[in-house]
Design an enzyme around this catalytic site. Structure first.
Site, PDB file in Angstrom:
ATOM      1  N   TYR A 142       0.829  -1.214   0.000  1.00  0.00           N
ATOM      2  CA  TYR A 142       0.000   0.000   0.000  1.00  0.00           C
ATOM      3  C   TYR A 142       0.862   1.263   0.000  1.00  0.00           C
ATOM      4  O   TYR A 142       0.377   2.349  -0.282  1.00  0.00           O
ATOM      5  CB  TYR A 142      -0.943   0.024   1.204  1.00  0.00           C
ATOM      6  CG  TYR A 142      -2.030  -1.039   1.151  1.00  0.00           C
ATOM      7  CD1 TYR A 142      -2.252  -1.784  -0.008  1.00  0.00           C
ATOM      8  CD2 TYR A 142      -2.834  -1.305   2.238  1.00  0.00           C
ATOM      9  CE1 TYR A 142      -3.226  -2.761  -0.062  1.00  0.00           C
ATOM     10  CE2 TYR A 142      -3.821  -2.279   2.188  1.00  0.00           C
ATOM     11  CZ  TYR A 142      -4.006  -3.007   1.031  1.00  0.00           C
ATOM     12  OH  TYR A 142      -4.978  -3.976   0.988  1.00  0.00           O
ATOM     13  N   LYS A 193       3.462 -15.254   1.564  1.00  0.00           N
ATOM     14  CA  LYS A 193       3.461 -16.073   0.337  1.00  0.00           C
ATOM     15  C   LYS A 193       4.915 -16.283  -0.089  1.00  0.00           C
ATOM     16  O   LYS A 193       5.360 -15.772  -1.113  1.00  0.00           O
ATOM     17  CB  LYS A 193       2.661 -15.363  -0.765  1.00  0.00           C
ATOM     18  CG  LYS A 193       1.165 -15.401  -0.570  1.00  0.00           C
ATOM     19  CD  LYS A 193       0.532 -16.724  -0.960  1.00  0.00           C
ATOM     20  CE  LYS A 193       0.514 -16.890  -2.474  1.00  0.00           C
ATOM     21  NZ  LYS A 193      -0.007 -18.215  -2.855  1.00  0.00           N
ATOM     22  N   ASP A 226      -2.836 -17.988   1.252  1.00  0.00           N
ATOM     23  CA  ASP A 226      -4.005 -18.575   0.585  1.00  0.00           C
ATOM     24  C   ASP A 226      -4.528 -19.772   1.378  1.00  0.00           C
ATOM     25  O   ASP A 226      -5.735 -19.939   1.585  1.00  0.00           O
ATOM     26  CB  ASP A 226      -3.693 -18.957  -0.867  1.00  0.00           C
ATOM     27  CG  ASP A 226      -2.409 -19.757  -1.012  1.00  0.00           C
ATOM     28  OD1 ASP A 226      -1.586 -19.762  -0.078  1.00  0.00           O
ATOM     29  OD2 ASP A 226      -2.219 -20.393  -2.066  1.00  0.00           O
ATOM     30  N   ASP A 250      -5.322  -7.145   5.535  1.00  0.00           N
ATOM     31  CA  ASP A 250      -6.528  -6.416   5.150  1.00  0.00           C
ATOM     32  C   ASP A 250      -7.612  -7.413   4.729  1.00  0.00           C
ATOM     33  O   ASP A 250      -8.763  -7.357   5.174  1.00  0.00           O
ATOM     34  CB  ASP A 250      -6.158  -5.490   3.971  1.00  0.00           C
ATOM     35  CG  ASP A 250      -7.212  -4.437   3.711  1.00  0.00           C
ATOM     36  OD1 ASP A 250      -8.204  -4.391   4.447  1.00  0.00           O
ATOM     37  OD2 ASP A 250      -7.030  -3.654   2.746  1.00  0.00           O
ATOM     38  N   ASP A 254     -10.983  -9.154   7.166  1.00  0.00           N
ATOM     39  CA  ASP A 254     -12.384  -9.001   6.756  1.00  0.00           C
ATOM     40  C   ASP A 254     -13.090 -10.357   6.674  1.00  0.00           C
ATOM     41  O   ASP A 254     -14.269 -10.483   6.990  1.00  0.00           O
ATOM     42  CB  ASP A 254     -12.487  -8.279   5.406  1.00  0.00           C
ATOM     43  CG  ASP A 254     -12.616  -6.775   5.586  1.00  0.00           C
ATOM     44  OD1 ASP A 254     -12.267  -6.279   6.681  1.00  0.00           O
ATOM     45  OD2 ASP A 254     -13.071  -6.095   4.647  1.00  0.00           O
TER      46      ASP A 254
END
Ligand code: NAD
Length: 370
Positions: A142, A193, A226, A250, A254
């Site tokens: 970001y 990852k 994942d 992020d 959620d």
């Protein structure tokens, strides 16, 4: 009795509505002799843009720097959709995070037994769920440069975001996660990852070294982001503290939020580094939800996420763990008695307004405080 300086930034939409209710909780704790809260109020988001032409003023940033903790409602809304990018409502929040170096975002996800049927998963999978996601908040994709859209001149454009992490950024957020785990069930899952990203390789290396050096008593495992996403909807109760980068945090937080039933319930904390001279740690507490323009002004917003955010503030900024437990218990009791705001009602029973919900929580809290 200790006095704490709280800066209240209600913001936009339902922000001011839920902030009004949390002030009543602070007042009650003051009357009960738990602590005194000296409050100042500032503007953030669209409200600040309307008043000053930017999403937070320098004067309010000074108040933020001086406060022992900040409580923020929510920012944004359609009214400010057209304002220039650099002064959009969210930029106030980003300035607070950046200037106070709030690098660790804590998002607990707890499933109240009374709301277990509201989850998209089966009751037995979520009842008693208690996960803490620690998301790196000030680095990663970001913020990394270059970040741009280039016109390639052949009718094609190229969008670029850059994921960058330095050792110190991973270490300091890892430390928050390990410390947190020691106060819970002593388990950390670190996620990245590493199979496809260099930052993932470094992330695992740094967390592993930190673990061996300082936190060998905490159980640590590593999961690809994942696969973690899959496990979170398959068997969420296997996790305690999860630490991950800005992007994966992020998304995964959620996902976990929805396991608990409603976004109107969930608090968050953003913490900075402890100042070795003063012992003070910059901290901002806010609900996970946004400004909810669709229900603004109707008096039906669920105040629990905001009140829960204040409970986190009591626990993490002021060391008032017992008072935090009592606030959380008051909420659990009210829910167990069947009171519901519209967002958690799911078609059953009467609807409580924002004020009715917080009044009921205050009654319970008063009983618990004795
Ligand atoms: P939102 O969280 O505001 O609302 C999503 C849905 O949840 C809406 O139907 C809303 O009514 C409901 N909801 C949210 N909080 C609730 C509560 N306390 N009680 C009852 N229902 C509640 O997300 P959105 O609609 O995507 O965004 C609206 C605005 O908020 C946008 O401008 C967005 O940029 C902003 N936003 C701000 C923050 C923040 O301040 N940290 C976070 C997310 C979104």
């Amino acid at each position: 009795m200790t006095t704490y300086k709280l800066l209240l930034l209600p913001g936009d939409g339902i922000g001011p509505e839920v902030m009004t209710e949390v002030q009543k909780v602070a007042d009650l704790l003051g009357q009960a002799g738990i602590a005194q809260f000296e409050t100042e109020q500032g503007l953030v988001g669209g409200a600040a843009y309307d008043a000053h032409g930017k999403a937070i003023s320098d004067a309010d940033m000074d108040l933020a720097q001086a406060a022992d903790a900040i409580l923020l409602g929510a920012v944004g809304g359609p009214k400010w959709d057209g304002v220039p990018y650099e002064v959009r409502p969210e930029s106030g929040l980003f300035r607070l995070r950046k200037d106070l170096t709030l690098f660790a975002n804590l998002r607990p996800a707890m499933c109240y037994p009374a709301l277990a049927d509201a989850s998209s998963l089966k009751r037995e999978l979520v009842e008693g769920l208690d996960i803490m996601i620690v998301r790196e908040l000030t680095g990663g994709i970001y913020f990394g440069e270059p970040k741009e859209i280039i016109d390639l001149g052949n009718g094609q454009k190229r969008g670029i975001d850059t994921q960058i992490y330095d050792t110190y950024e991973i270490e300091r957020v890892g430390r928050v996660a390990f410390e947190m785990a020691r106060k819970r069930t002593n388990r950390v899952t670190s996620s990245e990852k590493r199979n496809v990203m260099k930052t993932g390789v470094l992330w695992k290396e740094v967390i592993t070294a930190l673990h061996q050096r300082e936190y060998a008593d905490v159980a640590l495992d590593h999961q690809l982001a994942d696969s973690l996403g899959m496990q979170l909807v398959r068997q969420p109760k296997q996790f305690d503290v999860i630490v991950t980068d800005n992007l994966f945090g992020d998304i995964l937080s959620d996902v976990v939020a929805m396991l608990t039933g409603s976004i109107g319930m969930l608090p968050s904390a953003s913490l900075g580094e402890v100042d070795p001279k003063t012992g003070k740690r910059p901290a901002l507490y806010e609900p996970v939800h946004g400004s909810a323009p669709d229900i603004t002004g109707k008096g039906i917003a669920n105040p629990i996420a905001m009140i829960n955010s204040f409970a986190m503030c009591l626990r993490y900024s002021f060391g008032l763990g017992e008072a935090a437990d009592q606030v959380e218990m008051a909420i659990a009791n009210v829910l167990a008695a069947g009171l519901r705001t519209a967002d958690i009602r799911h078609g059953i029973g009467a609807i409580a307004s924002t004020a009715q919900m917080s009044a009921a929580i205050l009654v319970e809290l008063k009983k618990l405080l004795g």
